[in-house]
Write a protein that holds these residues in place. Sequence first.
Motif, PDB file in Angstrom:
ATOM      1  N   LEU A  91      42.168  12.306  -0.726  1.00  0.00           N
ATOM      2  CA  LEU A  91      43.110  13.179  -1.428  1.00  0.00           C
ATOM      3  C   LEU A  91      43.454  12.464  -2.725  1.00  0.00           C
ATOM      4  CD1 LEU A  91      45.573  14.048   1.475  1.00  0.00           C
ATOM      5  CD2 LEU A  91      44.012  15.626   0.370  1.00  0.00           C
ATOM      6  N   HIS A  92      43.173  13.098  -3.841  1.00  0.00           N
ATOM      7  CA  HIS A  92      43.434  12.482  -5.143  1.00  0.00           C
ATOM      8  C   HIS A  92      44.246  13.437  -6.008  1.00  0.00           C
ATOM      9  CE1 HIS A  92      39.530   9.871  -4.818  1.00  0.00           C
ATOM     10  NE2 HIS A  92      40.468   9.495  -3.978  1.00  0.00           N
ATOM     11  N   VAL A  93      45.250  12.904  -6.699  1.00  0.00           N
ATOM     12  CA  VAL A  93      45.988  13.656  -7.704  1.00  0.00           C
ATOM     13  C   VAL A  93      45.650  13.023  -9.042  1.00  0.00           C
ATOM     14  CG1 VAL A  93      48.242  14.373  -8.571  1.00  0.00           C
ATOM     15  CG2 VAL A  93      47.843  14.249  -6.103  1.00  0.00           C
ATOM     16  N   ALA A  94      45.166  13.838  -9.977  1.00  0.00           N
ATOM     17  CA  ALA A  94      44.799  13.349 -11.307  1.00  0.00           C
ATOM     18  C   ALA A  94      45.531  14.169 -12.354  1.00  0.00           C
ATOM     19  CB  ALA A  94      43.298  13.451 -11.517  1.00  0.00           C
ATOM     20  N   ASP A  95      45.931  13.507 -13.443  1.00  0.00           N
ATOM     21  CA  ASP A  95      46.621  14.221 -14.522  1.00  0.00           C
ATOM     22  C   ASP A  95      45.596  14.959 -15.387  1.00  0.00           C
ATOM     23  OD1 ASP A  95      45.468  12.334 -16.197  1.00  0.00           O
ATOM     24  OD2 ASP A  95      47.336  11.304 -16.664  1.00  0.00           O
ATOM     25  N   ALA A  96      46.069  15.591 -16.467  1.00  0.00           N
ATOM     26  CA  ALA A  96      45.201  16.415 -17.309  1.00  0.00           C
ATOM     27  C   ALA A  96      44.082  15.608 -17.959  1.00  0.00           C
ATOM     28  CB  ALA A  96      46.034  17.112 -18.375  1.00  0.00           C
ATOM     29  N   GLN A  97      44.273  14.309 -18.153  1.00  0.00           N
ATOM     30  CA  GLN A  97      43.225  13.461 -18.719  1.00  0.00           C
ATOM     31  C   GLN A  97      42.359  12.832 -17.629  1.00  0.00           C
ATOM     32  OE1 GLN A  97      46.400  13.495 -20.227  1.00  0.00           O
ATOM     33  NE2 GLN A  97      45.439  14.740 -21.793  1.00  0.00           N
ATOM     34  N   ASP A  98      42.477  13.339 -16.419  1.00  0.00           N
ATOM     35  CA  ASP A  98      41.697  12.890 -15.269  1.00  0.00           C
ATOM     36  C   ASP A  98      41.978  11.436 -14.882  1.00  0.00           C
ATOM     37  OD1 ASP A  98      40.077  13.772 -13.224  1.00  0.00           O
ATOM     38  OD2 ASP A  98      38.250  12.998 -14.143  1.00  0.00           O
ATOM     39  N   ARG A  99      43.205  10.976 -15.142  1.00  0.00           N
ATOM     40  CA  ARG A  99      43.638   9.647 -14.682  1.00  0.00           C
ATOM     41  C   ARG A  99      44.233   9.813 -13.293  1.00  0.00           C
ATOM     42  NH1 ARG A  99      46.148   8.980 -20.333  1.00  0.00           N
ATOM     43  NH2 ARG A  99      47.534  10.463 -19.369  1.00  0.00           N
ATOM     44  N   LEU A 100      43.819   8.971 -12.389  1.00  0.00           N
ATOM     45  CA  LEU A 100      44.284   9.025 -11.007  1.00  0.00           C
ATOM     46  C   LEU A 100      45.739   8.565 -10.923  1.00  0.00           C
ATOM     47  CD1 LEU A 100      42.815   9.833  -8.411  1.00  0.00           C
ATOM     48  CD2 LEU A 100      42.372   7.431  -8.019  1.00  0.00           C
ATOM     49  N   ILE A 101      46.627   9.435 -10.405  1.00  0.00           N
ATOM     50  CA  ILE A 101      48.032   9.043 -10.245  1.00  0.00           C
ATOM     51  C   ILE A 101      48.434   8.969  -8.771  1.00  0.00           C
ATOM     52  CG2 ILE A 101      48.788   9.812 -12.529  1.00  0.00           C
ATOM     53  CD1 ILE A 101      49.840  12.374 -11.272  1.00  0.00           C
ATOM     54  N   TYR A 102      47.563   9.437  -7.875  1.00  0.00           N
ATOM     55  CA  TYR A 102      47.787   9.283  -6.428  1.00  0.00           C
ATOM     56  C   TYR A 102      46.419   9.236  -5.765  1.00  0.00           C
ATOM     57  CZ  TYR A 102      48.832  10.269  -1.558  1.00  0.00           C
ATOM     58  OH  TYR A 102      48.895  10.199  -0.192  1.00  0.00           O
ATOM     59  N   GLN A 103      46.285   8.382  -4.750  1.00  0.00           N
ATOM     60  CA  GLN A 103      45.023   8.269  -4.044  1.00  0.00           C
ATOM     61  C   GLN A 103      45.276   7.981  -2.574  1.00  0.00           C
ATOM     62  OE1 GLN A 103      42.465   5.192  -5.578  1.00  0.00           O
ATOM     63  NE2 GLN A 103      40.916   5.502  -3.998  1.00  0.00           N
ATOM     64  N   PHE A 104      44.665   8.781  -1.724  1.00  0.00           N
ATOM     65  CA  PHE A 104      44.601   8.503  -0.285  1.00  0.00           C
ATOM     66  C   PHE A 104      43.140   8.587   0.099  1.00  0.00           C
ATOM     67  CE2 PHE A 104      43.902  10.175   3.967  1.00  0.00           C
ATOM     68  CZ  PHE A 104      44.547   9.223   4.727  1.00  0.00           C
ATOM     69  N   ASP A 105      42.615   7.539   0.660  1.00  0.00           N
ATOM     70  CA  ASP A 105      41.275   7.521   1.231  1.00  0.00           C
ATOM     71  C   ASP A 105      41.435   6.970   2.635  1.00  0.00           C
ATOM     72  OD1 ASP A 105      38.783   7.413  -1.124  1.00  0.00           O
ATOM     73  OD2 ASP A 105      40.865   7.427  -1.742  1.00  0.00           O
ATOM     74  N   GLY A 106      41.161   7.785   3.628  1.00  0.00           N
ATOM     75  CA  GLY A 106      41.341   7.311   4.992  1.00  0.00           C
ATOM     76  C   GLY A 106      40.940   8.347   6.017  1.00  0.00           C
ATOM     77  N   VAL A 107      41.370   8.092   7.229  1.00  0.00           N
ATOM     78  CA  VAL A 107      41.056   8.934   8.369  1.00  0.00           C
ATOM     79  C   VAL A 107      42.189   9.949   8.546  1.00  0.00           C
ATOM     80  CG1 VAL A 107      40.675   8.902  10.868  1.00  0.00           C
ATOM     81  CG2 VAL A 107      39.739   7.083   9.439  1.00  0.00           C
ATOM     82  N   PRO A 108      41.864  11.215   8.822  1.00  0.00           N
ATOM     83  CA  PRO A 108      42.914  12.227   9.022  1.00  0.00           C
ATOM     84  C   PRO A 108      43.885  11.858  10.156  1.00  0.00           C
ATOM     85  CG  PRO A 108      40.782  13.272   8.767  1.00  0.00           C
ATOM     86  CD  PRO A 108      40.537  11.794   8.874  1.00  0.00           C
ATOM     87  N   VAL A 109      45.026  12.509  10.132  1.00  0.00           N
ATOM     88  CA  VAL A 109      46.104  12.354  11.110  1.00  0.00           C
ATOM     89  C   VAL A 109      46.542  10.890  11.185  1.00  0.00           C
ATOM     90  CG1 VAL A 109      46.943  12.956  13.421  1.00  0.00           C
ATOM     91  CG2 VAL A 109      45.131  14.314  12.390  1.00  0.00           C
ATOM     92  N   GLU A 110      46.926  10.365  10.038  1.00  0.00           N
ATOM     93  CA  GLU A 110      47.467   9.001   9.930  1.00  0.00           C
ATOM     94  C   GLU A 110      46.523   7.950  10.512  1.00  0.00           C
ATOM     95  OE1 GLU A 110      51.260   9.302  11.826  1.00  0.00           O
ATOM     96  OE2 GLU A 110      52.083  10.512  10.210  1.00  0.00           O
ATOM     97  N   GLY A 111      45.232   8.166  10.318  1.00  0.00           N
ATOM     98  CA  GLY A 111      44.247   7.196  10.777  1.00  0.00           C
ATOM     99  C   GLY A 111      43.889   7.283  12.233  1.00  0.00           C
ATOM    100  N   THR A 146      46.014  17.889 -10.880  1.00  0.00           N
ATOM    101  CA  THR A 146      45.209  18.566  -9.865  1.00  0.00           C
ATOM    102  C   THR A 146      45.151  17.721  -8.607  1.00  0.00           C
ATOM    103  OG1 THR A 146      43.179  17.585 -10.726  1.00  0.00           O
ATOM    104  CG2 THR A 146      43.742  19.777 -11.538  1.00  0.00           C
ATOM    105  N   LEU A 147      45.259  18.398  -7.497  1.00  0.00           N
ATOM    106  CA  LEU A 147      45.104  17.769  -6.185  1.00  0.00           C
ATOM    107  C   LEU A 147      43.731  18.166  -5.679  1.00  0.00           C
ATOM    108  CD1 LEU A 147      46.093  16.337  -3.603  1.00  0.00           C
ATOM    109  CD2 LEU A 147      47.122  18.504  -2.928  1.00  0.00           C
ATOM    110  N   SER A 148      42.899  17.191  -5.436  1.00  0.00           N
ATOM    111  CA  SER A 148      41.565  17.479  -4.931  1.00  0.00           C
ATOM    112  C   SER A 148      41.342  16.716  -3.638  1.00  0.00           C
ATOM    113  CB  SER A 148      40.494  17.133  -5.966  1.00  0.00           C
ATOM    114  OG  SER A 148      40.559  15.774  -6.303  1.00  0.00           O
ATOM    115  N   LEU A 149      40.447  17.251  -2.829  1.00  0.00           N
ATOM    116  CA  LEU A 149      40.116  16.596  -1.560  1.00  0.00           C
ATOM    117  C   LEU A 149      38.647  16.733  -1.288  1.00  0.00           C
ATOM    118  CD1 LEU A 149      39.610  18.683   1.058  1.00  0.00           C
ATOM    119  CD2 LEU A 149      41.994  19.105   0.665  1.00  0.00           C
ATOM    120  N   GLY A 150      38.173  15.860  -0.441  1.00  0.00           N
ATOM    121  CA  GLY A 150      36.781  15.885  -0.036  1.00  0.00           C
ATOM    122  C   GLY A 150      36.515  14.778   0.964  1.00  0.00           C
ATOM    123  N   PHE A 151      35.254  14.550   1.242  1.00  0.00           N
ATOM    124  CA  PHE A 151      34.839  13.525   2.197  1.00  0.00           C
ATOM    125  C   PHE A 151      33.696  12.713   1.618  1.00  0.00           C
ATOM    126  CE2 PHE A 151      36.760  16.657   5.010  1.00  0.00           C
ATOM    127  CZ  PHE A 151      37.427  15.874   5.926  1.00  0.00           C
TER     128      PHE A 151
END
Length: 177
Positions: A91-111, A146-151
């Motif tokens: 789960l990544h949140v990026a601003d209009a210049q595509d700078r990452l301001i939030y990042q979660f990389d992990g396993v669903p349901v709190e790992g 923008t909030l984006s997600l993927g695997f």
Amino acid sequence: VLHGALAAGMLTLALALLPFLQTQFGLPPAVTQPLAPDRPLDVAFDGGMRLLGADFPQGAALQAGEPLPLTLYWTTAAPDAPVPADYTLFLHVADAQDRLIYQFDGVPVEGRHPTRQWLGGQVFADTHLITVDEIPPEDMTDGLATLSLGFYPIADPNTRVTVYDASGEPLGDRLVL
């Protein structure tokens, strides 16, 4: 007698920890009520994951220091087949210049729920609290993010899996919520 009392005490202690172990390491409960997310989606990911929808219970506005709750409703792409491999959710949140301001990389349901454990056709909810400590000043961004997600495969973080819409058309390597 002392040996028997000690054995009974240890057995009681071990059994008392079972509810804790179940909540911390057990599979998440299946969603049983009719599913009606705020944002219904039907997207599939290479590997066998499927996103049915997303809830933003407090709206989709993000403010510095304030948590933004997000609930994702997941299942498997094939109702009778589990996901055959382990993937990392991002789960990544990026601003209009595509700078990452939030990042979660992990396993669903709190790992606690790796993709290989997903049961075929079972729907479960995955809740996240997105919190950004600082949002870039207005002169650096137009205020939109923008909030984006993927695997991606757990062993290869540089290779994202493809996302497909309900008709099977590829959407790219991430889904923008």
